[in-house]
Design an enzyme around this catalytic site. Structure first.
Site, PDB file in Angstrom:
ATOM      1  N   ARG A 121      70.309  40.261   8.601  1.00 18.33           N
ATOM      2  CA  ARG A 121      70.681  41.357   9.518  1.00 18.33           C
ATOM      3  C   ARG A 121      69.807  42.595   9.308  1.00 18.33           C
ATOM      4  NH1 ARG A 121      76.084  39.693   8.421  1.00 18.33           N
ATOM      5  NH2 ARG A 121      76.705  38.224  10.047  1.00 18.33           N
ATOM      6  N   LYS A 143      59.374  48.654  18.851  1.00 20.80           N
ATOM      7  CA  LYS A 143      59.652  47.487  19.707  1.00 20.80           C
ATOM      8  C   LYS A 143      59.122  46.242  19.009  1.00 20.80           C
ATOM      9  CE  LYS A 143      59.732  49.367  24.371  1.00 20.80           C
ATOM     10  NZ  LYS A 143      59.066  49.361  25.691  1.00 20.80           N
ATOM     11  N   GLU A 185      44.806  50.464  25.945  1.00 19.04           N
ATOM     12  CA  GLU A 185      45.990  51.271  25.588  1.00 19.04           C
ATOM     13  C   GLU A 185      45.576  52.714  25.304  1.00 19.04           C
ATOM     14  OE1 GLU A 185      49.012  50.174  25.936  1.00 19.04           O
ATOM     15  OE2 GLU A 185      49.154  48.054  25.382  1.00 19.04           O
ATOM     16  N   LYS A 227      52.381  58.846  21.154  1.00 22.11           N
ATOM     17  CA  LYS A 227      53.448  57.840  21.103  1.00 22.11           C
ATOM     18  C   LYS A 227      54.628  58.383  20.298  1.00 22.11           C
ATOM     19  CE  LYS A 227      54.828  53.192  21.145  1.00 22.11           C
ATOM     20  NZ  LYS A 227      54.512  51.790  21.279  1.00 22.11           N
ATOM     21  N   GLU A 237      64.200  53.789  25.244  1.00 19.03           N
ATOM     22  CA  GLU A 237      63.732  53.690  26.626  1.00 19.03           C
ATOM     23  C   GLU A 237      64.832  53.916  27.654  1.00 19.03           C
ATOM     24  OE1 GLU A 237      60.438  50.938  27.018  1.00 19.03           O
ATOM     25  OE2 GLU A 237      61.073  50.525  29.074  1.00 19.03           O
ATOM     26  N   ARG A 241      60.429  57.087  27.752  1.00 14.69           N
ATOM     27  CA  ARG A 241      59.595  56.083  27.069  1.00 14.69           C
ATOM     28  C   ARG A 241      58.983  55.092  28.052  1.00 14.69           C
ATOM     29  NH1 ARG A 241      60.419  52.896  21.344  1.00 14.69           N
ATOM     30  NH2 ARG A 241      58.551  51.621  21.578  1.00 14.69           N
ATOM     31  N   ASN A 245      54.828  52.181  29.669  1.00 14.31           N
ATOM     32  CA  ASN A 245      54.663  50.881  30.335  1.00 14.31           C
ATOM     33  C   ASN A 245      53.747  50.963  31.559  1.00 14.31           C
ATOM     34  OD1 ASN A 245      56.514  49.800  28.507  1.00 14.31           O
ATOM     35  ND2 ASN A 245      58.248  50.336  29.822  1.00 14.31           N
ATOM     36  N   HIS A 248      52.017  47.943  32.955  1.00 18.21           N
ATOM     37  CA  HIS A 248      52.463  46.778  32.188  1.00 18.21           C
ATOM     38  C   HIS A 248      53.252  45.767  33.025  1.00 18.21           C
ATOM     39  CE1 HIS A 248      50.950  48.893  28.781  1.00 18.21           C
ATOM     40  NE2 HIS A 248      51.504  48.100  27.891  1.00 18.21           N
ATOM     41  N   HIS A 252      51.950  42.290  32.443  1.00 14.45           N
ATOM     42  CA  HIS A 252      52.766  41.240  31.827  1.00 14.45           C
ATOM     43  C   HIS A 252      52.887  40.043  32.764  1.00 14.45           C
ATOM     44  CE1 HIS A 252      55.034  44.008  28.751  1.00 14.45           C
ATOM     45  NE2 HIS A 252      53.824  43.705  28.365  1.00 14.45           N
ATOM     46  N   HIS A 265      46.076  40.789  26.140  1.00  8.89           N
ATOM     47  CA  HIS A 265      47.057  41.764  26.629  1.00  8.89           C
ATOM     48  C   HIS A 265      46.345  43.008  27.186  1.00  8.89           C
ATOM     49  CE1 HIS A 265      50.715  44.122  26.837  1.00  8.89           C
ATOM     50  NE2 HIS A 265      50.137  45.064  26.115  1.00  8.89           N
TER      51      HIS A 265
HETATM   52  P1  NAD Z   1      46.490  40.031  18.356  1.00  4.94           P
HETATM   53  O1  NAD Z   1      47.530  40.365  17.392  1.00  4.94           O
HETATM   54  O2  NAD Z   1      46.495  38.669  18.961  1.00  4.94           O
HETATM   55  O3  NAD Z   1      45.074  40.274  17.667  1.00  4.94           O
HETATM   56  C1  NAD Z   1      43.931  40.009  18.393  1.00  4.94           C
HETATM   57  C2  NAD Z   1      42.999  39.015  17.684  1.00  4.94           C
HETATM   58  O4  NAD Z   1      42.253  39.712  16.700  1.00  4.94           O
HETATM   59  C3  NAD Z   1      43.699  37.891  16.973  1.00  4.94           C
HETATM   60  O5  NAD Z   1      42.900  36.727  17.103  1.00  4.94           O
HETATM   61  C4  NAD Z   1      43.716  38.342  15.520  1.00  4.94           C
HETATM   62  O6  NAD Z   1      43.755  37.265  14.630  1.00  4.94           O
HETATM   63  C5  NAD Z   1      42.404  39.074  15.435  1.00  4.94           C
HETATM   64  N1  NAD Z   1      42.349  40.154  14.462  1.00  4.94           N
HETATM   65  C6  NAD Z   1      43.293  41.081  14.213  1.00  4.94           C
HETATM   66  N2  NAD Z   1      42.827  42.006  13.383  1.00  4.94           N
HETATM   67  C7  NAD Z   1      41.573  41.655  13.067  1.00  4.94           C
HETATM   68  C8  NAD Z   1      40.566  42.216  12.248  1.00  4.94           C
HETATM   69  N3  NAD Z   1      40.746  43.402  11.649  1.00  4.94           N
HETATM   70  N4  NAD Z   1      39.399  41.568  12.125  1.00  4.94           N
HETATM   71  C9  NAD Z   1      39.179  40.378  12.783  1.00  4.94           C
HETATM   72  N5  NAD Z   1      40.085  39.815  13.589  1.00  4.94           N
HETATM   73  C10 NAD Z   1      41.257  40.446  13.737  1.00  4.94           C
HETATM   74  O7  NAD Z   1      46.483  41.027  19.600  1.00  4.94           O
HETATM   75  P2  NAD Z   1      46.669  42.590  19.769  1.00  4.94           P
HETATM   76  O8  NAD Z   1      45.808  42.952  20.899  1.00  4.94           O
HETATM   77  O9  NAD Z   1      46.533  43.320  18.497  1.00  4.94           O
HETATM   78  O10 NAD Z   1      48.193  42.719  20.189  1.00  4.94           O
HETATM   79  C11 NAD Z   1      48.674  42.182  21.391  1.00  4.94           C
HETATM   80  C12 NAD Z   1      50.151  41.989  21.287  1.00  4.94           C
HETATM   81  O11 NAD Z   1      50.784  43.253  21.068  1.00  4.94           O
HETATM   82  C13 NAD Z   1      50.789  41.408  22.524  1.00  4.94           C
HETATM   83  O12 NAD Z   1      51.673  40.394  22.175  1.00  4.94           O
HETATM   84  C14 NAD Z   1      51.552  42.574  23.122  1.00  4.94           C
HETATM   85  O13 NAD Z   1      52.667  42.170  23.863  1.00  4.94           O
HETATM   86  C15 NAD Z   1      51.927  43.332  21.898  1.00  4.94           C
HETATM   87  N6  NAD Z   1      52.215  44.751  22.123  1.00  4.94           N
HETATM   88  C16 NAD Z   1      53.360  45.242  21.601  1.00  4.94           C
HETATM   89  C17 NAD Z   1      53.662  46.584  21.765  1.00  4.94           C
HETATM   90  C18 NAD Z   1      54.894  47.138  21.117  1.00  4.94           C
HETATM   91  O14 NAD Z   1      55.239  48.289  21.387  1.00  4.94           O
HETATM   92  N7  NAD Z   1      55.553  46.396  20.260  1.00  4.94           N
HETATM   93  C19 NAD Z   1      52.776  47.418  22.448  1.00  4.94           C
HETATM   94  C20 NAD Z   1      51.609  46.882  22.959  1.00  4.94           C
HETATM   95  C21 NAD Z   1      51.326  45.533  22.784  1.00  4.94           C
HETATM   96  N1  GLY Z   2      54.220  49.790  24.398  1.00  3.23           N
HETATM   97  C1  GLY Z   2      55.404  50.263  25.063  1.00  3.23           C
HETATM   98  C2  GLY Z   2      56.384  50.936  24.158  1.00  3.23           C
HETATM   99  O1  GLY Z   2      56.221  50.973  22.955  1.00  3.23           O
HETATM  100  O2  GLY Z   2      57.358  51.434  24.629  1.00  3.23           O
END
Ligand code: NAD
Ligand code: GLY
Length: 367
Positions: A121, A143, A185, A227, A237, A241, A245, A248, A252, A265
């Site tokens: 939990r 998130k 972003e 942020k 949100e 907040r 998006n 997005h 998405h 993404h």
């Molecule tokens: P990712 O985590 O897939 O990383 C991108 C690629 O880079 C992967 O292949 C990873 O292995 C590689 N990588 C990461 N760091 C590295 C480094 N320092 N050196 C070499 N390779 C490296 O993708 P991302 O773009 O970081 O994140 C996308 C995800 O984030 C999506 O799922 C999206 O929905 C999510 N997201 C979440 C929020 C949130 O608020 N939680 C906001 C925006 C995006």
């Molecule tokens: N990336 C959208 C949020 O964090 O609200």
């Protein structure tokens, strides 16, 4: 090193931004008063490069970490891998005071965050983002979650980390395409909140593309500050907040209809933001020249700007968008811009306008 605070009362935390932070994870965790046993969740690209340093730093600070690795990439952000992580945490006998460190990009951060939010939990979470996208966005704000076949991030929680450690050195090994995806972003923050940041990005984009350390540190800190300000006012949100998006809903949808395999993404939301800017020109008075500034900046950053779909794909996209979390009472709500630096959330968009923009209508067409 720069520090940005996320003001959330008892759940407040710091974002630290600077070089060499992977080797200080242990020290930083020690300040949080956490239990000794912990887990580092990473992925198959990041772990070989950075997990050793992080693990060593944790051990040197007296912690007992286990390291687990998921396959790199968006398709891993699913419940099957969450369950595998739970099994490893149980085998390592994590306790209530234990913690999970997410070492990687947004995929690892979202998945490991969801694991931390739900195991026993809730155990503490430390975010160590290693992509530009994760440093400016996904590691901050709480998130966490995973995808379903039906759509992005449909299972999740709000769960804030205890600290976010953005090691700028890790960006040095990020592949070019991933780095550019993170810029989507960064540009978003200029559009939704800060016209001066947008102008700075127009001016300094070449330095950013060269990964100039000073420019990067300043820009990442500014994005985190924005942020933090937004999340500090509206953690779950209820309203404001939603501006995060921007672009997005369409983005998405594009990711979902291509089964998370075609676009990164950041690429999907670059197209989504340009489409949202076009909608804004039609519905909230964004001047057409500003639409062009927005499109041009994404293009200079090497990101796709045009949604090119045939009629059948467009229908699938509209279907996927209706499953988005931003649907309220069956109606899709959009974030639209009035000008660069100022947006409105909760905007209803007539179906016809949406179809017209997705079919490639120019912002001025029909005006
Ligand atoms: P990712 O985590 O897939 O990383 C991108 C690629 O880079 C992967 O292949 C990873 O292995 C590689 N990588 C990461 N760091 C590295 C480094 N320092 N050196 C070499 N390779 C490296 O993708 P991302 O773009 O970081 O994140 C996308 C995800 O984030 C999506 O799922 C999206 O929905 C999510 N997201 C979440 C929020 C949130 O608020 N939680 C906001 C925006 C995006
Ligand atoms: N990336 C959208 C949020 O964090 O609200």
């Amino acid at each position: 090193m720069r520090t940005v605070n996320v003001p959330l009362g008892p759940r407040s935390y710091s974002i630290r931004i600077g070089p060499g932070l992977c080797s200080r994870v242990g020290q930083e965790c020690a300040r949080l008063g956490l239990g000794r046993r912990c887990a580092v969740i990473s992925d198959s690209n990041v772990a070989p490069r950075y997990a050793g340093v992080v693990e060593g730093s944790l051990r040197a600070a007296g912690f007992e970490p286990c390291v687990m690795t998921i396959p790199a990439g968006e398709p891993s952000k699913r419940l099957r891998h969450v369950e595998a992580c739970y099994d490893r945490l149980a085998a390592h006998r994590l306790e209530r005071k234990s913690f999970v460190a997410a070492l990687g990009g947004g995929v690892v951060g979202d998945l490991a965050g969801f694991v931390a939010a739900t195991y026993l939990r809730g155990v503490a979470l430390v975010q160590v983002p290693t992509t530009l996208l994760a440093q400016v966005d996904s590691s901050v704000g709480g998130k966490v979650g995973v995808n379903l076949a039906a759509g992005k991030n449909l299972v999740g929680a709000f769960y804030q980390p205890g600290v976010v450690l953005c090691d700028l050195d890790t960006l040095g090994t990020l592949p070019d395409r991933e780095y550019r995806a993170g810029l989507a972003e960064v540009i978003k923050y200029g559009i939704i909140y800060d016209a001066a940041l947008f102008r700075r990005l127009e001016r300094d984009l070449d330095r950013l593309l060269d990964r100039d350390p000073d420019t990067l540190a300043q820009v990442i800190a500014r994005c985190c500050q924005i942020k933090a300000e937004v999340v500090g006012q509206d953690e779950t949100e209820g309203g404001l907040r939603a501006i995060l998006n921007f672009g997005h809903t369409i983005g998405h949808g594009l990711e979902a209809i291509s089964r998370y395999g075609k676009y990164l993404h950041g690429e999907a939301i670059a197209m989504g933001q340009v489409a949202a800017a076009r909608l804004s020109a039609r519905l909230t008075g964004l001047p057409v020249r500003e639409v062009e500034r927005i499109r041009a900046l994404f293009e200079r950053a090497g990101l796709p700007t045009a949604v090119r779909l045939d009629r059948r794909q467009r229908e699938r996209l509209l279907g996927a968008m209706r499953l988005d979390k931003k649907v309220s009472a069956g109606e899709l709500k959009f974030v639209l811009a009035e000008r660069v630096g100022r947006v409105r959330w909760g905007q209803a968009v007539p179906q016809l306008e949406l179809e017209r923009v997705l079919a490639g209508g120019s912002p001025a067409e029909g005006d």
